[in-house]
Design a protein around this motif. Structure first.
Motif, PDB file in Angstrom:
ATOM      1  N   ASP A 196      19.052   0.026  46.632  1.00  0.00           N
ATOM      2  CA  ASP A 196      19.673  -1.194  46.127  1.00  0.00           C
ATOM      3  C   ASP A 196      19.395  -2.349  47.070  1.00  0.00           C
ATOM      4  N   VAL A 198      19.809  -5.532  49.359  1.00  0.00           N
ATOM      5  CA  VAL A 198      20.951  -5.963  50.167  1.00  0.00           C
ATOM      6  C   VAL A 198      20.734  -7.426  50.577  1.00  0.00           C
ATOM      7  N   GLU A 211      20.571 -12.346  41.551  1.00  0.00           N
ATOM      8  CA  GLU A 211      21.277 -11.300  40.803  1.00  0.00           C
ATOM      9  C   GLU A 211      20.912 -11.355  39.322  1.00  0.00           C
ATOM     10  N   ARG A 216      21.567  -7.022  38.358  1.00  0.00           N
ATOM     11  CA  ARG A 216      22.700  -6.358  38.990  1.00  0.00           C
ATOM     12  C   ARG A 216      23.059  -7.080  40.285  1.00  0.00           C
ATOM     13  N   LEU A 218      23.723  -8.026  44.169  1.00  0.00           N
ATOM     14  CA  LEU A 218      23.177  -7.658  45.473  1.00  0.00           C
ATOM     15  C   LEU A 218      24.258  -6.935  46.255  1.00  0.00           C
ATOM     16  N   ARG A 219      23.861  -5.932  47.023  1.00  0.00           N
ATOM     17  CA  ARG A 219      24.822  -5.302  47.944  1.00  0.00           C
ATOM     18  C   ARG A 219      24.950  -6.178  49.175  1.00  0.00           C
ATOM     19  N   LEU A 220      26.101  -6.096  49.810  1.00  0.00           N
ATOM     20  CA  LEU A 220      26.252  -6.753  51.102  1.00  0.00           C
ATOM     21  C   LEU A 220      26.049  -5.699  52.178  1.00  0.00           C
ATOM     22  N   MET A 222      26.843  -3.133  55.007  1.00  0.00           N
ATOM     23  CA  MET A 222      28.077  -2.343  55.103  1.00  0.00           C
ATOM     24  C   MET A 222      29.091  -3.039  56.006  1.00  0.00           C
TER      25      MET A 222
END
Ligand code: TXA
Ligand code: MG
Length: 339
Positions: A196, A198, A211, A216, A218-220, A222
């Motif tokens: 995915d 980031v 996005e 979908r 974006l992940r940030l 952790m």
């Protein structure tokens, strides 16, 4: 032919003067350091394949050598030869290059980007800038050019050739002057090395647009510390002016410089040392373009404190909020401490 760095004097080359781009490309090919405009901020360029040039670049910036650099290419085809693009990376490159987006991908570029430029990582940051002078320089040079923002480490990024001279005159060979940069904040960085994508750094391309292209979110990262070692732009005190910053103010203290937006007039404005509206019309794009110049200008005017009204957080407001939060963070006591 080799050029020695740093030289005593830094040449200011007007980008549109005949032969200027070719001269800048020649200096790069000879191992020199040349600052050039991109649509985001001015970059400090060096031949990505030349470890001596990259070492000189780190020294000129006062940047720690473990920070990886972004490799810039003239077109997407050249970038694709330097990294392995998964479907997300390919889609983002197709949709947003040339433009203010940096993609982190697994490195496959052989000698094209030296180990030192990648800080020894097996990934690489790639970007195809859209600025016509950057594209002309990259095309004339032929190979990849690594370019961090052309400021001393820890200072705000330069959006005009004069800002570069203020920070780096006498430490680099030339500045290609293409006027003020239109976007004004650094590129958005998306890590496409995993399943995915980031968002490593919000920037000149709004998250919403990315996005929408991906279909979908974006992940940030952790946590802040996950990204920090690889993306020092995420470290707390970064992009810092000398003056103290107070964010999201609802009132001005006497003697503070006020940075406002969309004509906002918080209480106490009459006692402000100076008032600067980033965009009287309320445009976040205009505010981003003017942000670093405003901070530099206020610093130069000698104010000791800057109060900033809250700005909207959508679109480029995310990158503006990110840079302001870092600029307001506690400073390392040593001003030369790498950040
Ligand atoms: O708009 C921009 O991106 C400007 C212009 C000149 O292109 N460049 C710029 O470079 O902002 P710099 O060096 O100031 O910031 C690049 C960021 C750093 O935070 C660095 O750690 C991160 O990109 N980066 C580069 N390669 C990386 C990699 N392989 N993995 C993770 N982060 C990387
Ligand atoms: Mg920078």
């Amino acid at each position: 032919m080799a050029v020695s760095a740093p030289e005593r004097s830094t040449r200011l080359l007007a980008a549109h003067a005949p032969g200027a781009v070719e001269e800048a490309a020649r200096l790069l090919a000879a191992g020199g350091l040349v600052a050039f405009p991109t649509e985001t901020v001015y970059g400090l360029g060096a031949d990505a394949a030349n470890p001596d040039a990259v070492a000189a670049l780190y020294a000129a910036k006062g940047r720690p050598a473990f920070n990886p650099l972004i490799a810039h290419t003239a077109d997407a085809a050249a970038a694709r030869r330097l990294g392995a693009f998964n479907a997300d990376a390919a889609r983002l490159a197709e949709r947003f290059w040339p433009g203010p987006l940096t993609l982190i991908v697994p490195f496959t570029g052989g000698e094209g980007v030296c180990d030192l430029a990648r800080a020894g990582l097996d990934t690489v940051g790639l970007r195809v800038p859209s600025h016509p002078d950057a594209r002309a320089l990259l095309a004339a040079f032929g190979g990849a050019v690594v370019a961090p923002s052309a400021n001393r480490s820890g200072h705000v990024s330069p959006t005009e050739a004069g800002h570069v001279m203020d920070d780096l005159a006498g430490r680099i060979h030339a500045v290609l002057d293409g006027g003020p940069t239109p976007v004004g904040v650094e590129s958005t960085i998306v890590d496409c090395t995993g399943a995915d994508p980031v968002l490593l750094r919000p920037g000149g391309l709004a998250r919403e647009a990315i996005e929408a292209a991906l279909g979908r979110p974006l992940r940030l990262p952790m946590s802040e510390s996950d990204a920090a070692p690889l993306s020092p732009g995420r470290l707390a005190s970064h992009y810092a002016p000398r003056a103290a910053l107070r964010l999201d103010v609802d009132a001005v203290e006497p003697g503070e410089a006020l940075v406002t937006f969309a004509g906002a007039r918080p209480p106490g404005i009459e006692a402000a040392a100076t008032v600067l509206d980033l965009s009287p019309a309320g445009s976040l794009t205009e505010a981003a373009a003017r942000l670093y110049g405003a901070l530099r200008g206020l610093d130069a005017s000698g104010v000791s404190a800057i109060a900033i009204v809250p700005l909207p957080r959508d679109g480029l407001g995310e990158a503006i909020a990110d840079r302001l939060a870092r600029a307001a963070a506690p400073r390392p006591s040593d001003p030369e401490m790498p950040q």
